[in-house]
Scaffold this motif. Structure first.
Motif, PDB file in Angstrom:
ATOM      1  N   ASN A 218      -2.093  50.388  16.467  1.00 29.34           N
ATOM      2  CA  ASN A 218      -3.143  49.164  16.847  1.00 29.34           C
ATOM      3  C   ASN A 218      -3.585  49.401  18.058  1.00 29.34           C
ATOM      4  O   ASN A 218      -4.839  49.146  18.223  1.00 29.34           O
ATOM      5  CB  ASN A 218      -2.208  47.878  16.814  1.00 29.34           C
ATOM      6  N   VAL A 219      -2.902  49.798  19.047  1.00 35.46           N
ATOM      7  CA  VAL A 219      -3.317  50.399  20.490  1.00 35.46           C
ATOM      8  C   VAL A 219      -4.555  51.268  20.310  1.00 35.46           C
ATOM      9  O   VAL A 219      -5.724  50.981  20.558  1.00 35.46           O
ATOM     10  CB  VAL A 219      -2.170  50.757  21.280  1.00 35.46           C
ATOM     11  N   GLY A 220      -4.189  52.363  19.358  1.00 32.34           N
ATOM     12  CA  GLY A 220      -5.529  53.364  19.428  1.00 32.34           C
ATOM     13  C   GLY A 220      -6.618  52.824  18.583  1.00 32.34           C
ATOM     14  O   GLY A 220      -7.611  53.053  19.196  1.00 32.34           O
ATOM     15  N   LEU A 221      -6.430  52.211  17.681  1.00 32.80           N
ATOM     16  CA  LEU A 221      -7.454  51.584  17.067  1.00 32.80           C
ATOM     17  C   LEU A 221      -8.420  50.572  17.854  1.00 32.80           C
ATOM     18  O   LEU A 221      -9.933  50.701  17.670  1.00 32.80           O
ATOM     19  CB  LEU A 221      -7.177  51.175  15.310  1.00 32.80           C
ATOM     20  N   VAL A 222      -7.889  49.782  18.353  1.00 34.48           N
ATOM     21  CA  VAL A 222      -8.649  48.568  19.186  1.00 34.48           C
ATOM     22  C   VAL A 222      -9.289  49.648  20.346  1.00 34.48           C
ATOM     23  O   VAL A 222     -10.582  49.463  20.475  1.00 34.48           O
ATOM     24  CB  VAL A 222      -7.788  47.673  19.798  1.00 34.48           C
TER      25      VAL A 222
ATOM     26  N   MET B 126     -10.343  41.301  29.059  1.00 34.70           N
ATOM     27  CA  MET B 126     -10.294  40.686  27.397  1.00 34.70           C
ATOM     28  C   MET B 126     -10.059  41.783  26.676  1.00 34.70           C
ATOM     29  O   MET B 126      -8.844  42.028  25.974  1.00 34.70           O
ATOM     30  CB  MET B 126     -11.267  40.151  27.210  1.00 34.70           C
ATOM     31  N   LEU B 127     -10.711  42.827  26.600  1.00 32.00           N
ATOM     32  CA  LEU B 127     -10.424  43.985  25.610  1.00 32.00           C
ATOM     33  C   LEU B 127      -9.321  44.877  26.121  1.00 32.00           C
ATOM     34  O   LEU B 127      -8.461  45.189  25.302  1.00 32.00           O
ATOM     35  CB  LEU B 127     -11.650  45.009  25.715  1.00 32.00           C
ATOM     36  N   SER B 128      -9.244  44.870  27.594  1.00 36.62           N
ATOM     37  CA  SER B 128      -8.017  45.799  27.731  1.00 36.62           C
ATOM     38  C   SER B 128      -6.733  44.984  27.202  1.00 36.62           C
ATOM     39  O   SER B 128      -5.763  45.662  26.946  1.00 36.62           O
ATOM     40  CB  SER B 128      -7.930  45.928  29.158  1.00 36.62           C
ATOM     41  N   ALA B 129      -6.886  43.409  27.635  1.00 34.94           N
ATOM     42  CA  ALA B 129      -5.591  42.864  27.225  1.00 34.94           C
ATOM     43  C   ALA B 129      -5.272  43.103  25.804  1.00 34.94           C
ATOM     44  O   ALA B 129      -4.415  43.354  25.270  1.00 34.94           O
ATOM     45  CB  ALA B 129      -5.729  41.410  27.646  1.00 34.94           C
ATOM     46  N   MET B 130      -6.431  43.261  24.862  1.00 35.27           N
ATOM     47  CA  MET B 130      -6.186  43.235  23.492  1.00 35.27           C
ATOM     48  C   MET B 130      -5.655  44.647  23.041  1.00 35.27           C
ATOM     49  O   MET B 130      -4.967  44.850  22.020  1.00 35.27           O
ATOM     50  CB  MET B 130      -7.628  43.225  22.666  1.00 35.27           C
ATOM     51  N   THR B 131      -6.181  45.666  24.082  1.00 38.53           N
ATOM     52  CA  THR B 131      -5.585  47.042  23.556  1.00 38.53           C
ATOM     53  C   THR B 131      -4.120  47.193  24.020  1.00 38.53           C
ATOM     54  O   THR B 131      -3.371  47.930  23.167  1.00 38.53           O
ATOM     55  CB  THR B 131      -6.556  48.010  24.399  1.00 38.53           C
ATOM     56  N   TYR B 132      -3.945  46.432  25.033  1.00 40.00           N
ATOM     57  CA  TYR B 132      -2.496  47.192  25.796  1.00 40.00           C
ATOM     58  C   TYR B 132      -1.399  45.766  25.106  1.00 40.00           C
ATOM     59  O   TYR B 132      -0.294  46.356  25.250  1.00 40.00           O
ATOM     60  CB  TYR B 132      -2.591  47.208  27.091  1.00 40.00           C
ATOM     61  N   ILE B 133      -1.811  44.959  24.722  1.00 43.13           N
ATOM     62  CA  ILE B 133      -0.697  44.108  24.318  1.00 43.13           C
ATOM     63  C   ILE B 133       0.061  44.766  22.966  1.00 43.13           C
ATOM     64  O   ILE B 133       1.449  44.339  23.310  1.00 43.13           O
ATOM     65  CB  ILE B 133      -1.289  42.508  23.707  1.00 43.13           C
ATOM     66  N   PRO B 134      -0.564  45.270  22.177  1.00 44.79           N
ATOM     67  CA  PRO B 134       0.550  45.992  21.077  1.00 44.79           C
ATOM     68  C   PRO B 134       1.493  46.893  21.897  1.00 44.79           C
ATOM     69  O   PRO B 134       2.428  47.199  21.515  1.00 44.79           O
ATOM     70  CB  PRO B 134      -0.421  46.681  20.264  1.00 44.79           C
ATOM     71  N   LEU B 135       0.783  47.524  22.947  1.00 41.52           N
ATOM     72  CA  LEU B 135       1.546  48.726  23.620  1.00 41.52           C
ATOM     73  C   LEU B 135       2.764  47.951  24.082  1.00 41.52           C
ATOM     74  O   LEU B 135       3.886  48.540  24.119  1.00 41.52           O
ATOM     75  CB  LEU B 135       0.763  49.302  24.704  1.00 41.52           C
ATOM     76  N   ILE B 136       2.464  46.835  24.886  1.00 44.86           N
ATOM     77  CA  ILE B 136       3.819  46.098  25.314  1.00 44.86           C
ATOM     78  C   ILE B 136       4.670  45.660  24.479  1.00 44.86           C
ATOM     79  O   ILE B 136       6.019  45.783  24.600  1.00 44.86           O
ATOM     80  CB  ILE B 136       3.181  44.975  26.246  1.00 44.86           C
ATOM     81  N   GLY B 137       4.093  45.093  23.109  1.00 41.84           N
ATOM     82  CA  GLY B 137       4.988  44.696  22.015  1.00 41.84           C
ATOM     83  C   GLY B 137       5.860  45.967  21.748  1.00 41.84           C
ATOM     84  O   GLY B 137       6.962  45.688  21.526  1.00 41.84           O
ATOM     85  N   ALA B 138       5.292  47.098  21.519  1.00 38.86           N
ATOM     86  CA  ALA B 138       5.837  48.432  21.145  1.00 38.86           C
ATOM     87  C   ALA B 138       7.126  48.680  22.010  1.00 38.86           C
ATOM     88  O   ALA B 138       8.223  49.010  21.362  1.00 38.86           O
ATOM     89  CB  ALA B 138       4.888  49.661  20.973  1.00 38.86           C
ATOM     90  N   VAL B 139       6.916  48.531  23.334  1.00 35.64           N
ATOM     91  CA  VAL B 139       7.747  48.948  24.244  1.00 35.64           C
ATOM     92  C   VAL B 139       9.129  47.917  24.067  1.00 35.64           C
ATOM     93  O   VAL B 139      10.261  48.431  24.011  1.00 35.64           O
ATOM     94  CB  VAL B 139       7.051  49.009  25.865  1.00 35.64           C
ATOM     95  N   ILE B 140       8.741  46.613  23.935  1.00 37.61           N
ATOM     96  CA  ILE B 140       9.668  45.667  23.893  1.00 37.61           C
ATOM     97  C   ILE B 140      10.654  45.913  22.696  1.00 37.61           C
ATOM     98  O   ILE B 140      11.780  46.128  22.830  1.00 37.61           O
ATOM     99  CB  ILE B 140       9.129  44.237  23.688  1.00 37.61           C
ATOM    100  N   ILE B 141       9.854  46.059  21.453  1.00 41.13           N
ATOM    101  CA  ILE B 141      10.619  46.408  20.454  1.00 41.13           C
ATOM    102  C   ILE B 141      11.638  47.803  20.482  1.00 41.13           C
ATOM    103  O   ILE B 141      12.841  47.810  20.273  1.00 41.13           O
ATOM    104  CB  ILE B 141       9.814  46.690  19.140  1.00 41.13           C
ATOM    105  N   ALA B 142      10.936  48.863  21.148  1.00 41.16           N
ATOM    106  CA  ALA B 142      11.505  50.023  21.400  1.00 41.16           C
ATOM    107  C   ALA B 142      12.954  49.859  22.207  1.00 41.16           C
ATOM    108  O   ALA B 142      13.907  50.519  22.012  1.00 41.16           O
ATOM    109  CB  ALA B 142      10.741  51.091  22.017  1.00 41.16           C
ATOM    110  N   ILE B 143      13.092  49.034  23.428  1.00 40.38           N
ATOM    111  CA  ILE B 143      14.018  49.028  24.262  1.00 40.38           C
ATOM    112  C   ILE B 143      14.842  47.409  23.696  1.00 40.38           C
ATOM    113  O   ILE B 143      15.798  47.491  24.523  1.00 40.38           O
ATOM    114  CB  ILE B 143      13.535  49.011  25.734  1.00 40.38           C
ATOM    115  N   LEU B 144      14.364  46.760  22.836  1.00 41.07           N
ATOM    116  CA  LEU B 144      15.189  45.638  22.592  1.00 41.07           C
ATOM    117  C   LEU B 144      16.682  45.952  22.093  1.00 41.07           C
ATOM    118  O   LEU B 144      16.878  46.894  21.445  1.00 41.07           O
ATOM    119  CB  LEU B 144      14.631  44.992  21.373  1.00 41.07           C
ATOM    120  N   PRO B 145      17.273  45.260  22.940  1.00 38.31           N
ATOM    121  CA  PRO B 145      19.077  45.884  22.736  1.00 38.31           C
ATOM    122  C   PRO B 145      19.454  45.318  21.191  1.00 38.31           C
ATOM    123  O   PRO B 145      20.554  45.792  20.564  1.00 38.31           O
ATOM    124  CB  PRO B 145      19.902  45.067  23.778  1.00 38.31           C
ATOM    125  N   SER B 146      18.833  44.274  20.748  1.00 37.71           N
ATOM    126  CA  SER B 146      19.293  43.584  19.527  1.00 37.71           C
ATOM    127  C   SER B 146      19.179  44.694  18.320  1.00 37.71           C
ATOM    128  O   SER B 146      18.276  45.294  18.236  1.00 37.71           O
ATOM    129  CB  SER B 146      18.349  42.394  19.175  1.00 37.71           C
TER     130      SER B 146
END
Lengths: 630, 519
Positions: free
Chosen positions: A117-121, A1-21
């Protein structure tokens, strides 16, 4: 649960970073979705958290770097679950309020904020020193980037100062962590960086006293810089003033809490003797911070700086609460610990409550400042006062802002009051004069916040009188043609926009209609423009008597942004994202103020646990002293 | 392989001290040697156009040697000496060989785009680099002062030549000459120190030296101390420790950038390998003396490197000073060795030197690789040339930021782990003050590393500069940078395998010390 909370923003950040749009709205929605999930998870964690249970919950443990004894260990207790909850809420809000203001480098902005967000959680959940330190430093970079790229005019200086200042503190903490790692090794029986193991081990057998003092100072310097405690606060006003709104909200809302959290998690339980013996020092610094922050806030011309200094003051309350709590506990110093002081958990609860409430209220205040800034492009209190009357144009916003201001000055019924009250009660147990001094500061808080509110939202004193406003309009009717034309040519400092407005104004004067008062639709622009130029008029009841002179004296060095004039017409109340961010926050801070038990319930167990950790070992110490015969 | 060893066995039965076993233990060195000679020969016959293809041969050679080293490591190094104690194949030498071979591979990746653009002969560059790597490998695996000297000289002479390789560039010649003159001076001092040591102990073999010191109670002998001091000065020059660093900025600035990158990692690591071998294996009895010297030098090196780096306007020079500063951090780990007698803690100290050297190879190579890219596009190595890199080469800029943060020591990068490990060793062995100095230095270093990040992201590229951007071939450099970034990240997040390797690598030195002191 806590790990999910920590790393979901990381996943979001990666998606935004590589999003072709290349569509910025895509980034915004992904960021919103990510923080939304994060908020939902944090809400779930908070709701399913068993409040009466001691120790950590939602624990996750895995082996990681065996050769140095670092493991992957996450978990929350009552304090950190509140912080995680606050964090989840504020990040959602931060994404919302950045929706329109951020138009430059949108992709990078959301990547940075999600990494933050990743860092703070992570900081609030990590239960291993190595992991904790990684998250602790991870917070630093995106925040410096947020300030440095999307900040105000002096942003680079502020970003540098912020980075270097906090880096020095955290590096000292790193040395202390490594030293603690070796000191704890004989107590734990093996090399470990696990916070829980080390804390349990030191609760039974205290660390060496000299080491405690040194380590307290090393950890304390890192945390005091983050809090920030006087005299380490100088980075804060710069960082706050230059940061974008969302950055300020996060900075005040959760990042400052990292320091307080550090004191709670490390300094108090690990070094109880040092905490007790250094408590007078920390209380002294806290009192200075409380008074100094309030005094300096009194004279701030800039709204954001004012709120920033009020933060210094409020954070002083947290430290005061924590160390009046520690004052009666621990103890090699030989002072008798009386029963009242031993059971001073309310100071602790109050301190954490201030942390939570400050996150809501100061977060709200910074959001509010951001809203004004978006519309007027200035945060200068005098300029806003001279420019317009916000309350009449943005009634909803003014109401919400008032809630935050009242809460921040400690009005009972809003969350700010509860924590400060509890802290003062705790301080009273240590020394009545402490409580006396701090309660005086609340008066200062009332002064600076009300002054700011009055000047920003109600404009000039004379504007209260509708008759004056009317005569102001009438005066236009009479004289505007002649004086204004000359005035325009001579002292127009606002470029074509003002010129156009003035012309329009003249037209307006020719055809006065009853409802084209200055707050009415289109005519507003013109009238406001003039009022900027000739601000000494209304309260004197006269008309545009000496416009040129009014220009010079009225403005001084506070030139309004030329956009203010151009934007005079576009002056809408809260837009959707802002409303979605501000209104729930205001409601929440009232609810928490009326039902403080919602928050305090989380803290009772943590407080008593901390007391036990700190006292238990001092008893052992006393026993040892007795047997040795000292 | 068995065929090869058998054949070699038959050839080599002539002398008793030279057996097939010996050859099998020097297999990685042999591979590099054969590769280097092949490059020299092929370079003569290949048409100029196809000479860049020699890079593939070089990489293949290094990779083969790496595989050989790794398999020797994996299947348990024999821990035996060859060639009458000249050459030692143990985990320590294997670990350092891995460092050298990795730096060899990386430098081959970053060289071509730079050299081809400037007309620097590429085949010869590869060959000389390979000889230099061979010299380092010999240093890492030597058990004798003579072998160390031979290896150091092979490396150094190759470095002198490489520094002056941009023949049309007066800066290159100047740097080369300075480096050469100061280098031979340092070598002379080194040899002088070795002769003193030989004179006092009667042997050049490291193990024999330490035994002799113990047997004859030479630990406090001033002659031996003089020998130790002279050798520390000589090696200090090779690793660019203050105050023997004066050649570094000029040589790095004058040298072609890939060469500077190479010199900042390879020969430096070789110098450390030699220092570790000589001080810990040969002179453990003098630890109380050399530890203080190393600690003081470490403080000077860190402080001067970081403080002077702030003032630099050329990124190349700045990286030169930063490499000096990192020498200081590594020396902290070395100094930490002496204060303890527990093998566990000694291992901490030595392995911190090893792991830091490994991580440093990646992060410094990464920074230099991107400097090469920017130099290819912009023409210059100045901070201004990094203007707006974040907009015109976002991926490269991100990688640069990552490498620089790693050099600063921010988690979760490898650089942080390296610093953590070094300072941990220092604090554990009673050098807390040294760790605090190091930590404060890290904060100072943030100033100049951040300035480049700032320039890349916050300074816009001027239009006239944008118009002047030159095209460049990026394939190899990109590959190198990607490998480097992955390595830095892995070393930061999952460092366990590398740490275990380093601990294994540190063991032989300790066991040798214990064996000699026990007997």
């Amino acid at each position: 649960m806590l790990s999910a909370m920590t790393y979901i923003p990381l996943i979001g950040a990666v998606i935004i970073a590589i999003l072709p749009s290349r569509n910025p709205n895509a980034y915004r929605w992904i960021a919103l979705l990510t923080t939304g999930i994060n908020f939902a998870l944090s809400l779930y964690t908070t709701l399913t958290f068993v409040r009466g249970q001691a120790g950590y919950q939602f624990e996750e443990k895995a082996r990681w770097i065996d050769s140095i004894g670092a493991g992957y260990h996450m978990g929350v207790d009552g304090v950190s679950v509140l912080m995680v909850q606050l964090n989840g809420l504020l990040f959602l809000i931060a994404i919302l309020v950045s929706w329109y203001p951020i138009q430059k480098r949108v992709r990078e902005y959301y990547v940075a904020i999600l990494l933050l967000n990743v860092g703070l959680v992570g900081v609030f959940c990590a239960l291993d020193f190595f992991l904790f330190y990684i998250f602790w430093e991870l917070v630093l970079i995106p925040m410096a980037i947020l300030i440095g790229v999307w900040g105000g005019a002096n942003r680079v200086y502020a970003a540098y100062k912020f980075f270097i200042y906090t880096l020095v503190g955290s590096l000292l903490m790193l040395v202390a962590i490594i030293a603690l790692y070796f000191q704890a090794q004989p107590l734990v029986g093996r090399f470990t960086l696990d916070i829980v193991e080390i804390t349990n081990a030191t609760a039974n057998r205290p660390l060496d006293y000299t080491f405690q003092i040194l380590a307290f100072l090393a950890f304390g310097s890192a945390f005091a810089i983050k809090v920030p405690l006087w005299p380490f606060h100088t980075w804060l006003p710069d960082a706050h003033t230059e940061a974008p709104t969302a950055g300020s909200v996060i900075l005040a809302g959760t990042m400052l809490k990292m320091g307080c959290y550090g004191f709670i998690r490390f300094n108090l339980p690990l070094f109880p003797d040092a905490s007790k013996d250094l408590a007078p020092l920390m209380i002294g610094l806290a009192i200075i911070a409380i008074i100094y922050g309030a005094m300096v806030a009194l004279v701030q011309p800039d709204m954001k700086k004012l709120v920033a200094y009020s933060s210094v003051s409020h954070m002083g309350f947290v430290i005061l609460g924590l160390f009046t709590f520690a004052y009666g506990l621990g103890g090699q110093s030989g002072r008798t610990t009386d029963r009242l002081l031993l059971a001073n958990t309310q100071a602790f609860e109050g301190a954490v409550f201030v942390m939570f409430a400050h996150g809501l209220l100061t977060g709200g205040l910074f959001l509010g400042v951001g809203v004004v800034y978006e519309r007027l492009h200035t945060r200068d209190i005098k300029t806003i006062q001279n420019t317009t009357r916000v309350a009449s144009r943005m009634p909803v916003y003014s109401t919400v802002f008032m809630i935050f201001a009242m809460g921040s000055l400690g009005l009972p019924g809003i969350s700010g009051f509860v924590g400060e009250f509890l802290v003062m009660q705790g301080a009273f147990r240590v020394n009545g004069w402490l409580a006396f001094a701090t309660s005086f500061v609340i008066i200062f808080a009332a002064i600076y916040l009300l002054w700011m509110y009055q000047r920003v939202f109600f404009g000039k004193v004379g504007d209260y009188d509708p008759a004056v406003a009317l005569s102001h309009g009438a005066g236009h009717h009479d004289e505007s043609h002649g004086t204004l034309a000359a005035d325009n040519a001579a002292t127009n400092q606002s470029g074509p926009a003002a010129g156009a407005d003035n012309t329009f104004h003249g037209e307006h004067g020719k055809h006065p209609t009853p409802d084209s008062e200055k707050f009415g639709g289109g005519g507003a622009a013109g009238i406001d423009t003039n009022r900027v130029g000739t601000d000494s008029l209304p309260e004197k009841g006269s008309t545009h008597a000496v416009p040129a002179k009014g220009h010079d004296t009225g403005h001084g060095k506070h030139h309004p942004d030329p956009d203010v004039l151009a934007n005079g017409a576009k002056f809408p109340d809260l837009n959707l994202p802002e409303g979605l961010a501000l209104i729930p926050l205001a409601i929440l801070s009232i609810l928490v103020g009326i039902f403080p038990a919602w928050v305090l319930d989380f803290l009772t167990t943590s407080g008593s646990q901390l007391t036990i950790t700190m006292v238990e070992h001092s008893n052992t110490l006393a026993e040892i002293a007795r047997t040795v015969g000292k | 392989m068995s065929f090869l060893t058998n054949t070699l066995l038959q050839i080599s039965t002539a002398k008793p001290s030279f057996s097939g076993d010996d050859l099998y233990r020097i297999l990685p060195e042999l591979i590099v040697l054969v590769m280097a000679v092949l490059i020299v020969i092929l370079d003569l016959f290949l048409p100029k156009r196809s000479r860049p293809a020699l890079g593939y041969l070089a990489i293949a050679g290094y990779v083969a040697a790496l595989v050989a080293t790794a398999s020797l490591f994996y299947y348990g190094n024999p821990n035996k000496t060859s060639f009458s104690g000249m050459f030692i194949r143990d985990d320590f030498s294997s670990f350092f060989e891995i460092i050298f071979l990795i730096s060899g591979i990386l430098v081959v990746l970053v060289t071509p785009s730079y050299s081809l653009k400037r007309g620097i002969p590429i085949g010869e560059t590869y060959a000389i680099q390979a000889f230099s790597v061979l010299g380092m490998m010999i240093v890492g695996a030597s058990g004798d002062l003579m072998a160390i000297f031979v290896g150091i000289e092979l490396t150094s002479i190759c470095s002198y030549i490489l520094t002056g390789f941009a023949r049309n560039d007066p800066g290159s010649a100047e740097g080369s000459l300075k480096y050469f003159l100061l280098g031979i001076f340092a070598t002379a001092i080194l040899v002088y120190g070795m002769t003193w040591t030989f004179g006092m102990t009667g042997s050049t073999n490291l193990v024999a030296i330490s035994q002799s010191i113990q047997r004859n109670g030479l630990a406090t002998d001033p002659g031996l101390t003089l020998g130790m001091l002279l050798m520390v000065v000589g090696f200090g020059f090779k690793i660019a420790a203050v105050p023997f660093h004066l050649w570094t900025p000029d040589a790095y600035e004058g040298a072609p950038t890939p060469v500077a990158a190479f010199m900042s990692v390879g020969p430096k690591a070789a110098g450390f390998a030699a220092l570790l071998r000589v001080l810990i294996q040969g002179l453990p009895e003098l630890a109380a003396q050399w530890s203080v010297i190393i600690a003081v030098l470490a403080v000077l090196t860190m402080t001067l490197g970081n403080v002077v780096a702030i003032a630099q306007t050329s990124v190349k020079r700045m990286l030169a000073y930063s490499s000096i500063a990192h020498t200081g951090y590594i020396m902290v780990g070395l100094a930490a060795y002496a204060n303890t007698s527990s093998p566990e803690r000694q291992n901490d100290a030595i392995s911190s030197v090893l792991i830091y050297s490994l991580i440093y190879v990646f992060m410094n190579m990464g920074a230099f690789a991107i400097l090469i890219y920017v130099q290819n596009r912009q023409g210059g190595p100045d901070v201004d040339d990094f203007d707006g890199l974040g907009t015109w080469a976002p991926g490269i800029a991100l990688a640069m930021a990552f490498c620089l943060l790693s050099l600063t020591g921010i988690p979760p990068t490898g650089g942080f782990l390296g610093k953590f490990y070094v300072f941990r060793a220092a604090i554990d062995n009673g050098y807390t003050w040294l760790a605090i100095v190091g930590v404060l230095n890290s904060a100072v270093s943030a100033f100049f590393y951040l300035r480049i990040i700032y320039t890349m992201y916050f300074n816009p590229l001027k239009d006239e500069a944008r118009a002047k951007l030159q095209p460049t071939k990026t394939g190899f450099i990109t590959a190198g940078v990607v490998v480097i970034c992955i390595a830095i990240l892995l070393l930061g997040i999952f460092p366990d395998p590398a740490l275990n390797l380093a601990r294994d690598g540190a063991n032989p030195l300790i066991y040798v010390v214990r064996a000699t002191s026990g007997s």
